[in-house]
Design a protein around this motif. Structure first.
Motif, PDB file in Angstrom:
ATOM      1  N   ASP A  46       0.827  -1.212   0.000  1.00  0.00           N
ATOM      2  CA  ASP A  46       0.000   0.000   0.000  1.00  0.00           C
ATOM      3  C   ASP A  46       0.861   1.262   0.000  1.00  0.00           C
ATOM      4  O   ASP A  46       0.556   2.244  -0.675  1.00  0.00           O
ATOM      5  CB  ASP A  46      -0.942   0.033   1.208  1.00  0.00           C
ATOM      6  CG  ASP A  46      -2.020  -1.032   1.135  1.00  0.00           C
ATOM      7  OD1 ASP A  46      -2.336  -1.498   0.023  1.00  0.00           O
ATOM      8  OD2 ASP A  46      -2.542  -1.396   2.200  1.00  0.00           O
ATOM      9  N   GLN A  50       2.301   1.666  -3.438  1.00  0.00           N
ATOM     10  CA  GLN A  50       1.274   2.199  -4.336  1.00  0.00           C
ATOM     11  C   GLN A  50       1.001   3.678  -4.070  1.00  0.00           C
ATOM     12  O   GLN A  50       0.760   4.448  -4.995  1.00  0.00           O
ATOM     13  CB  GLN A  50      -0.023   1.397  -4.202  1.00  0.00           C
ATOM     14  CG  GLN A  50       0.050   0.025  -4.795  1.00  0.00           C
ATOM     15  CD  GLN A  50       0.323   0.058  -6.287  1.00  0.00           C
ATOM     16  OE1 GLN A  50      -0.278   0.834  -7.027  1.00  0.00           O
ATOM     17  NE2 GLN A  50       1.261  -0.754  -6.731  1.00  0.00           N
ATOM     18  N   THR A  51       1.053   4.070  -2.816  1.00  0.00           N
ATOM     19  CA  THR A  51       0.850   5.474  -2.462  1.00  0.00           C
ATOM     20  C   THR A  51       1.947   6.337  -3.078  1.00  0.00           C
ATOM     21  O   THR A  51       1.672   7.425  -3.588  1.00  0.00           O
ATOM     22  CB  THR A  51       0.823   5.647  -0.929  1.00  0.00           C
ATOM     23  OG1 THR A  51      -0.278   4.885  -0.402  1.00  0.00           O
ATOM     24  CG2 THR A  51       0.656   7.098  -0.530  1.00  0.00           C
ATOM     25  N   PRO A  65      -0.124   8.360  -6.116  1.00  0.00           N
ATOM     26  CA  PRO A  65      -0.829   9.087  -5.051  1.00  0.00           C
ATOM     27  C   PRO A  65      -2.066   9.805  -5.581  1.00  0.00           C
ATOM     28  O   PRO A  65      -2.137  10.161  -6.763  1.00  0.00           O
ATOM     29  CB  PRO A  65       0.213  10.096  -4.571  1.00  0.00           C
ATOM     30  CG  PRO A  65       1.055  10.347  -5.774  1.00  0.00           C
ATOM     31  CD  PRO A  65       1.119   9.013  -6.490  1.00  0.00           C
ATOM     32  N   GLU A  66      -3.029   9.994  -4.703  1.00  0.00           N
ATOM     33  CA  GLU A  66      -4.190  10.814  -5.045  1.00  0.00           C
ATOM     34  C   GLU A  66      -3.868  12.286  -4.830  1.00  0.00           C
ATOM     35  O   GLU A  66      -4.499  13.153  -5.436  1.00  0.00           O
ATOM     36  CB  GLU A  66      -5.389  10.413  -4.191  1.00  0.00           C
ATOM     37  CG  GLU A  66      -5.901   9.030  -4.523  1.00  0.00           C
ATOM     38  CD  GLU A  66      -7.069   8.637  -3.648  1.00  0.00           C
ATOM     39  OE1 GLU A  66      -7.908   9.502  -3.326  1.00  0.00           O
ATOM     40  OE2 GLU A  66      -7.137   7.448  -3.292  1.00  0.00           O
ATOM     41  N   TYR A  72      -0.348  11.038  -0.444  1.00  0.00           N
ATOM     42  CA  TYR A  72      -1.588  10.564   0.165  1.00  0.00           C
ATOM     43  C   TYR A  72      -2.354   9.662  -0.794  1.00  0.00           C
ATOM     44  O   TYR A  72      -2.441   9.940  -1.989  1.00  0.00           O
ATOM     45  CB  TYR A  72      -2.506  11.732   0.501  1.00  0.00           C
ATOM     46  CG  TYR A  72      -2.044  12.591   1.646  1.00  0.00           C
ATOM     47  CD1 TYR A  72      -2.492  12.356   2.938  1.00  0.00           C
ATOM     48  CD2 TYR A  72      -1.178  13.656   1.439  1.00  0.00           C
ATOM     49  CE1 TYR A  72      -2.084  13.151   3.992  1.00  0.00           C
ATOM     50  CE2 TYR A  72      -0.764  14.451   2.492  1.00  0.00           C
ATOM     51  CZ  TYR A  72      -1.219  14.199   3.760  1.00  0.00           C
ATOM     52  OH  TYR A  72      -0.806  14.989   4.794  1.00  0.00           O
ATOM     53  N   GLN A  73      -2.941   8.626  -0.221  1.00  0.00           N
ATOM     54  CA  GLN A  73      -3.871   7.775  -0.952  1.00  0.00           C
ATOM     55  C   GLN A  73      -4.988   7.401   0.023  1.00  0.00           C
ATOM     56  O   GLN A  73      -4.715   6.996   1.162  1.00  0.00           O
ATOM     57  CB  GLN A  73      -3.178   6.525  -1.487  1.00  0.00           C
ATOM     58  CG  GLN A  73      -4.033   5.742  -2.457  1.00  0.00           C
ATOM     59  CD  GLN A  73      -3.241   4.625  -3.087  1.00  0.00           C
ATOM     60  OE1 GLN A  73      -2.945   3.643  -2.419  1.00  0.00           O
ATOM     61  NE2 GLN A  73      -2.914   4.769  -4.353  1.00  0.00           N
ATOM     62  N   TRP A 101      -6.589   7.940   5.439  1.00  0.00           N
ATOM     63  CA  TRP A 101      -5.571   8.198   4.431  1.00  0.00           C
ATOM     64  C   TRP A 101      -4.325   7.380   4.761  1.00  0.00           C
ATOM     65  O   TRP A 101      -3.942   7.273   5.919  1.00  0.00           O
ATOM     66  CB  TRP A 101      -5.175   9.672   4.431  1.00  0.00           C
ATOM     67  CG  TRP A 101      -6.202  10.608   3.917  1.00  0.00           C
ATOM     68  CD1 TRP A 101      -7.096  11.323   4.663  1.00  0.00           C
ATOM     69  CD2 TRP A 101      -6.447  10.952   2.559  1.00  0.00           C
ATOM     70  NE1 TRP A 101      -7.878  12.086   3.844  1.00  0.00           N
ATOM     71  CE2 TRP A 101      -7.500  11.886   2.543  1.00  0.00           C
ATOM     72  CE3 TRP A 101      -5.864  10.568   1.355  1.00  0.00           C
ATOM     73  CZ2 TRP A 101      -7.982  12.429   1.358  1.00  0.00           C
ATOM     74  CZ3 TRP A 101      -6.355  11.113   0.177  1.00  0.00           C
ATOM     75  CH2 TRP A 101      -7.391  12.028   0.189  1.00  0.00           C
ATOM     76  N   GLN A 119      -1.026   6.130   8.886  1.00  0.00           N
ATOM     77  CA  GLN A 119      -2.410   6.337   8.491  1.00  0.00           C
ATOM     78  C   GLN A 119      -2.965   7.503   9.306  1.00  0.00           C
ATOM     79  O   GLN A 119      -2.575   7.689  10.457  1.00  0.00           O
ATOM     80  CB  GLN A 119      -3.236   5.082   8.745  1.00  0.00           C
ATOM     81  CG  GLN A 119      -2.787   3.901   7.888  1.00  0.00           C
ATOM     82  CD  GLN A 119      -3.684   2.718   8.075  1.00  0.00           C
ATOM     83  OE1 GLN A 119      -4.745   2.655   7.491  1.00  0.00           O
ATOM     84  NE2 GLN A 119      -3.245   1.781   8.905  1.00  0.00           N
TER      85      GLN A 119
END
Length: 91
Positions: free
Chosen positions: A27, A30-31, A35-36, A51-52, A58, A78
């Protein structure tokens, strides 16, 4: 725009401090990769917070950019809230 590195020993230190991440290495990867949101630290312009959105919280990966191509993981955790700082992505 830069690679973030860490060692297994350092990741183990992060997990010791944040045991809720013990099975979340993928995770965090992937973040960092997708990222978002990315914010620049309000305290240090070379620190980026990736951040994801997780299921309820988050997932955050904090990295220091050393140069144009290289950086390293400072911590991961988190959280319920997004830290203040300059929005880098998306703009």
């Amino acid at each position: 725009g830069f690679k973030v590195r860490t060692t297994r020993a350092y990741w183990d230190k992060i997990v010791f401090k944040h045991p809720d991440l013990s099975n979340r290495l993928e995770d965090i990867q992937q973040t960092l990769a997708r990222p978002e949101m990315i914010r620049r630290s309000s305290q240090d312009a070379n620190i980026m917070l990736f951040y994801q959105q997780g299921i309820r919280r988050w997932v955050v990966a904090v990295a220091r950019r050393v140069n144009q191509t290289d950086g390293f993981l400072i911590t991961a955790y988190q959280t319920d809230t997004v830290k203040e700082g300059e929005m880098i992505w998306p703009k």
